[in-house]
Write a protein that holds these residues in place. Structure first.
Motif, PDB file in Angstrom:
ATOM      1  N   GLY A  72      16.798  34.572  -1.671  1.00 19.58           N
ATOM      2  CA  GLY A  72      16.887  33.178  -1.274  1.00 19.58           C
ATOM      3  C   GLY A  72      15.599  32.606  -0.724  1.00 19.58           C
ATOM      4  N   ASP A  73      15.406  31.332  -0.994  1.00 16.81           N
ATOM      5  CA  ASP A  73      14.328  30.518  -0.428  1.00 16.81           C
ATOM      6  C   ASP A  73      14.927  29.129  -0.319  1.00 16.81           C
ATOM      7  OD1 ASP A  73      12.012  29.212   0.315  1.00 16.81           O
ATOM      8  OD2 ASP A  73      11.076  29.332  -1.653  1.00 16.81           O
ATOM      9  N   PHE A  74      15.706  28.925   0.735  1.00 13.08           N
ATOM     10  CA  PHE A  74      16.544  27.733   0.813  1.00 13.08           C
ATOM     11  C   PHE A  74      16.640  27.255   2.255  1.00 13.08           C
ATOM     12  CE2 PHE A  74      20.907  25.814   0.776  1.00 13.08           C
ATOM     13  CZ  PHE A  74      20.643  24.789  -0.129  1.00 13.08           C
ATOM     14  N   GLU A  75      16.349  25.976   2.466  1.00 19.16           N
ATOM     15  CA  GLU A  75      16.493  25.317   3.762  1.00 19.16           C
ATOM     16  C   GLU A  75      15.798  26.054   4.901  1.00 19.16           C
ATOM     17  OE1 GLU A  75      20.655  24.422   4.316  1.00 19.16           O
ATOM     18  OE2 GLU A  75      20.524  22.727   2.926  1.00 19.16           O
ATOM     19  N   GLY A  76      14.554  26.477   4.652  1.00 19.05           N
ATOM     20  CA  GLY A  76      13.760  27.105   5.705  1.00 19.05           C
ATOM     21  C   GLY A  76      14.106  28.545   5.995  1.00 19.05           C
ATOM     22  N   VAL A  77      14.856  29.177   5.108  1.00 20.10           N
ATOM     23  CA  VAL A  77      15.228  30.585   5.271  1.00 20.10           C
ATOM     24  C   VAL A  77      14.897  31.324   3.989  1.00 20.10           C
ATOM     25  CG1 VAL A  77      17.120  32.203   5.680  1.00 20.10           C
ATOM     26  CG2 VAL A  77      17.106  29.988   6.848  1.00 20.10           C
ATOM     27  N   VAL A  78      14.181  32.435   4.127  1.00 19.69           N
ATOM     28  CA  VAL A  78      13.900  33.312   2.986  1.00 19.69           C
ATOM     29  C   VAL A  78      14.669  34.605   3.224  1.00 19.69           C
ATOM     30  CG1 VAL A  78      12.127  34.629   1.750  1.00 19.69           C
ATOM     31  CG2 VAL A  78      11.630  32.308   2.556  1.00 19.69           C
ATOM     32  N   THR A  79      15.390  35.049   2.186  1.00 21.15           N
ATOM     33  CA  THR A  79      16.166  36.285   2.311  1.00 21.15           C
ATOM     34  C   THR A  79      15.791  37.267   1.214  1.00 21.15           C
ATOM     35  OG1 THR A  79      17.975  35.250   1.085  1.00 21.15           O
ATOM     36  CG2 THR A  79      18.171  35.296   3.483  1.00 21.15           C
ATOM     37  N   PHE A  80      15.842  38.534   1.588  1.00 20.07           N
ATOM     38  CA  PHE A  80      15.667  39.645   0.669  1.00 20.07           C
ATOM     39  C   PHE A  80      16.897  40.531   0.780  1.00 20.07           C
ATOM     40  CE2 PHE A  80      11.294  38.427   1.415  1.00 20.07           C
ATOM     41  CZ  PHE A  80      10.677  38.646   0.191  1.00 20.07           C
TER      42      PHE A  80
END
Length: 171
Positions: free
Chosen positions: A131-139
């Motif tokens: 994710g790269d969505f609404e100021g949050v990146v997730t792995f």
């Protein structure tokens, strides 16, 4: 007699305009709410390596530092679509960086690392940018056995490190 506040404000504005009065800029300025926040961290790469007693994941950041959260999840899903991430494994961790982005102000990706990778290390078996969505990146990370981990930050350059412990492979 009761005066409606918004009507009183309009009337005062009309009166001031009619008589040509000026209001000092300081009086017309709204109070400052909050200072501008610094730009979010830019996630630019992810890399990994195996060591004798742990596998290491490093997430490289450009600019500011960020907060990091790591939690176990039953499965990996892409944010915001919710589609299942095609990484094989029995155990999964979600790594959440916030505030962070993996794109520039024009929406172009600044992330140059792998988006989906099978990894042949002792513990770490897969990695996905989920994710790269609404100021949050997730792995998301995948494992065949339950992972024990430690997450921390290193500086100059800024990076997030997650170590996954395993039995000594060096003898």
């Amino acid at each position: 007699m009761y005066h409606h506040p918004s009507r009183a404000a309009v009337a005062a504005g009309v009166l001031l305009t009619a008589v040509g009065a000026t209001v000092p800029a300081s009086a017309a300025t709204l109070p400052q709410t909050a200072a501008k926040s610094s730009p979010p961290a830019r996630v630019v790469n992810a890399r990994w390596a195996g060591h004798c007693t742990f596998d290491r994941l490093v997430i490289d950041l450009g600019g500011a530092t960020t907060t990091v959260g790591v939690k176990a999840v039953k499965e990996l899903r892409y944010d915001p679509s919710g589609k299942k991430v095609p990484l094989p494994g029995k155990y999964f961790l979600e790594i959440r960086l916030s505030p962070a982005v993996a794109h520039d102000s024009a929406g172009k990706s600044v992330y140059r690392g792998p988006r989906l990778a099978k990894i042949p290390l002792s513990k770490l078996k897969g990695l996905a940018l989920t994710g790269d969505f609404e100021g949050v990146v997730t792995f998301g990370t995948a494992f065949q056995t339950k992972p024990a981990y430690k997450a921390f930050k290193l500086h100059s350059p800024e990076r997030v490190v997650v170590d996954f412990n395993h039995a000594n492979r060096c003898g």
